[in-house]
Design an enzyme around this catalytic site. Structure first.
Site, PDB file in Angstrom:
ATOM      1  N   THR A   1      -8.705   1.061  15.575  1.00 41.00           N
ATOM      2  CA  THR A   1      -8.598   0.359  16.859  1.00 41.00           C
ATOM      3  C   THR A   1      -9.049   1.239  18.024  1.00 41.00           C
ATOM      4  OG1 THR A   1      -6.980  -0.553  18.397  1.00 41.00           O
ATOM      5  CG2 THR A   1      -6.161   1.094  16.886  1.00 41.00           C
ATOM      6  N   ASP A   2      -9.449   0.598  19.110  1.00 40.06           N
ATOM      7  CA  ASP A   2      -9.793   1.360  20.322  1.00 40.06           C
ATOM      8  C   ASP A   2      -8.552   1.955  20.983  1.00 40.06           C
ATOM      9  OD1 ASP A   2      -8.661  -0.983  21.357  1.00 40.06           O
ATOM     10  OD2 ASP A   2     -10.346  -1.466  22.676  1.00 40.06           O
ATOM     11  N   GLU A   3      -7.361   1.481  20.586  1.00 36.74           N
ATOM     12  CA  GLU A   3      -6.139   1.951  21.257  1.00 36.74           C
ATOM     13  C   GLU A   3      -5.882   3.436  21.015  1.00 36.74           C
ATOM     14  OE1 GLU A   3      -2.692  -0.513  21.139  1.00 36.74           O
ATOM     15  OE2 GLU A   3      -3.863  -2.349  21.263  1.00 36.74           O
TER      16      GLU A   3
ATOM     17  N   ALA B   1      -2.164  -3.177   7.794  1.00 36.36           N
ATOM     18  CA  ALA B   1      -1.442  -2.395   8.798  1.00 36.36           C
ATOM     19  C   ALA B   1      -0.376  -3.262   9.440  1.00 36.36           C
ATOM     20  CB  ALA B   1      -2.404  -1.903   9.887  1.00 36.36           C
TER      21      ALA B   1
ATOM     22  N   GLY C   1       5.193   1.360  28.528  1.00 33.63           N
ATOM     23  CA  GLY C   1       3.995   2.180  28.293  1.00 33.63           C
ATOM     24  C   GLY C   1       2.716   1.362  28.221  1.00 33.63           C
TER      25      GLY C   1
ATOM     26  N   TYR D   1       2.357   2.142  17.752  1.00 31.17           N
ATOM     27  CA  TYR D   1       1.267   1.548  16.977  1.00 31.17           C
ATOM     28  C   TYR D   1       0.012   2.410  17.052  1.00 31.17           C
ATOM     29  CZ  TYR D   1      -2.874  -1.341  16.136  1.00 31.17           C
ATOM     30  OH  TYR D   1      -4.091  -1.794  15.702  1.00 31.17           O
TER      31      TYR D   1
ATOM     32  N   LYS E   1      -1.999   4.597  14.157  1.00 36.61           N
ATOM     33  CA  LYS E   1      -3.416   4.377  13.794  1.00 36.61           C
ATOM     34  C   LYS E   1      -4.209   5.669  14.009  1.00 36.61           C
ATOM     35  CE  LYS E   1      -5.206   1.019  12.655  1.00 36.61           C
ATOM     36  NZ  LYS E   1      -5.407   0.381  11.326  1.00 36.61           N
TER      37      LYS E   1
ATOM     38  N   LEU F   1      -7.782  -2.565   5.746  1.00 36.92           N
ATOM     39  CA  LEU F   1      -7.327  -3.218   6.982  1.00 36.92           C
ATOM     40  C   LEU F   1      -5.816  -3.341   7.075  1.00 36.92           C
ATOM     41  CD1 LEU F   1     -10.001  -5.355   5.957  1.00 36.92           C
ATOM     42  CD2 LEU F   1      -9.821  -5.610   8.425  1.00 36.92           C
TER      43      LEU F   1
ATOM     44  N   ILE G   1       0.821  -1.220   0.000  1.00 39.90           N
ATOM     45  CA  ILE G   1       0.000   0.000   0.000  1.00 39.90           C
ATOM     46  C   ILE G   1       0.858   1.274   0.000  1.00 39.90           C
ATOM     47  CG2 ILE G   1      -2.075  -1.024   1.036  1.00 39.90           C
ATOM     48  CD1 ILE G   1      -1.178   0.257   3.740  1.00 39.90           C
TER      49      ILE G   1
END
Ligand code: NAD
Ligand code: DAU
Length: 351
Positions: free
Chosen positions: A132-134, A85, A290, A157, A161, A83, A62
């Site tokens: 993502t929820d992160e 990643a 972290g 990461y 995102k 998607l 990509i």
């Protein structure tokens, strides 16, 4: 209605479940799976459907602008479900640049191609970004992430995102690109690469190796069976409001240590080992740098507006997952050699 859908990252864990669902449910859609086949991409994930006439695989990156433009030219995509990643937090800690390049630059290349090829007519088009929820950061004991929660990413990461989410929204507002975004909690199920907590633990228990638990095992994640994520993606793809964001979660919070104890019980039963044998493998190791304490999703919006809710209970999902890994030894063995061994030794033997 006929569509030609570019699905990126379709040879990975979630992407392969999304592709299987779309190819089987919508024979009148053409599904083009673009994947670079990194260490995480595996065409074996799709071997049961790869001869269907509405499915096509294209190998490519990509980040490669010229290649992506040629692909848009060749297939005249009506939609993108993105998607692809770099997806593993620990790898982002040891090699952050790769995450910036794939997750941010790669997303930009796709946004630019969609903008260019759809410029004359955006009607009926859709660019669906899977996130993502992160991106929302880390919760304390209380509270849930909603679509209004301010972004506060804390790992390379999640920061990559979050950046890609911002860019997707910027293209909606600036260029009217028809976008939609979902932010999902932790997925589990068949075909997940054994670097992530559940498949790594299944593989280690099977081989009677230590189960490495970071810190005290008190971090909390909200687990969703992967096919439930795929059903939510199908729904948002067809009915999600353009420009909107939907949170997807399992309403299924577990402390890591409690989840691993459940997994140990299921593994003992499935392997016919005495109860308690797998728990003896639990080993507390140095914490992740972290390490976000708690993720938990409020998925009220997608439930109210689109009628989605998860269908697989955790006990059922974990049993199905364990059985899948135990009966797909070749799939697992093909992965856990060579590069995986090097990763495992770099990641865990230094702890
Ligand atoms: P994965 O690592 O299993 O798969 C990623 C896929 O992308 C692989 O097939 C890989 O070959 C491909 N890929 C990587 N770099 C590429 C590139 N430069 N060009 C083309 N293809 C490339 O990931 P996953 O767990 O299936 O996650 C898929 C998406 O869902 C990601 O965007 C991730 O951020 C998101 N997500 C994952 C979870 C989860 O729990 N796994 C939860 C929420 C959101
Ligand atoms: O929340 C969604 C995210 O979930 C996705 O965006 C990511 O792509 C996906 O990898 C996942 O991230 P996590 O970091 O939560 O998943 P992981 O399986 O790596 O870790 C789950 C928890 O288990 C986390 O608290 C760290 C811990 N852990 C993980 C590993 C690999 C351990 O204790 N030991 C381990 O060996």
């Amino acid at each position: 209605m006929s569509k030609t859908i570019l699905v990126t990252g379709g040879a990975g864990f979630i992407g392969s479940h999304v592709i299987r669902r779309l190819v089987q449910r919508y024979p009148h859609y053409r599904i083009v799976n673009l994947d670079a086949l990194t260490y995480a991409g595996n065409l074996e994930n799709l071997s049961d459907i790869d001869d269907l006439p509405n499915y096509l695989f294209e190998k490519g990156d990509i980040r490669d602008e010229a290649f992506i433009e040629k692909l848009f030219e060749k297939h005249q995509f009506t939609d993108v479900i993105h998607l692809a990643a770099e997806s593993h937090v620990d790898r982002s800690i040891s090699n952050p640049l790769e995450f910036i390049q794939t997750n941010i630059v790669g997303t930009m290349v796709l946004l630019n191609a969609a903008r260019k090829f759809w410029a004359s007519n955006m009607d009926g088009k859709r660019f669906y970004h899977i996130s993502t929820d992160e991106v929302y950061g880390s919760l304390g004991e209380d509270g849930l992430f909603t679509e209004e929660t301010a972004y506060d990413p804390r790992s390379p990461y999640s920061a990559s995102k979050a950046s890609s989410d911002h860019l997707v929204r910027a293209y909606f507002h600036t260029y009217h690109l028809p976008v939609v975004i979902t932010n999902c909690s932790n997925n589990y199920g068949p075909n997940q690469f054994p670097e992530k907590l559940i498949p790594l633990s299944i593989n280690n228990i099977k081989n009677e190796k230590p189960i490495p638990i970071y810190g005290k095992g008190e971090n909390i994640r909200d687990w969703l069976y992967v096919e439930d994520h795929a059903s939510a993606i199908d729904l948002v793809f067809h009915e999600g409001k353009l420009g909107d964001t939907y949170n997807i979660g399992g309403n299924n919070e577990w402390k890591n240590i409690d989840l691993i104890r459940v997994l140990c019980r299921v593994m003992d039963a499935e392997l016919g080992r005495p109860e308690g044998s797998s728990e003896k493998l639990i080993t507390f190791v140095k914490d992740r740098a972290g390490h976000d304490m708690r993720y938990a999703i409020d998925s009220g919006k997608i439930q109210r507006e689109l009628g989605w809710s998860p269908s697989v209970q955790f006990e059922e999902g974990i049993e199905k997952t364990v059985r899948w890994y135990l009966s797909n030894e070749t799939w697992l063995n093909n992965i856990i050699s060579g590069a995986y061994e090097k990763y495992y030794s770099d990641q865990y033997h230094k702890r």
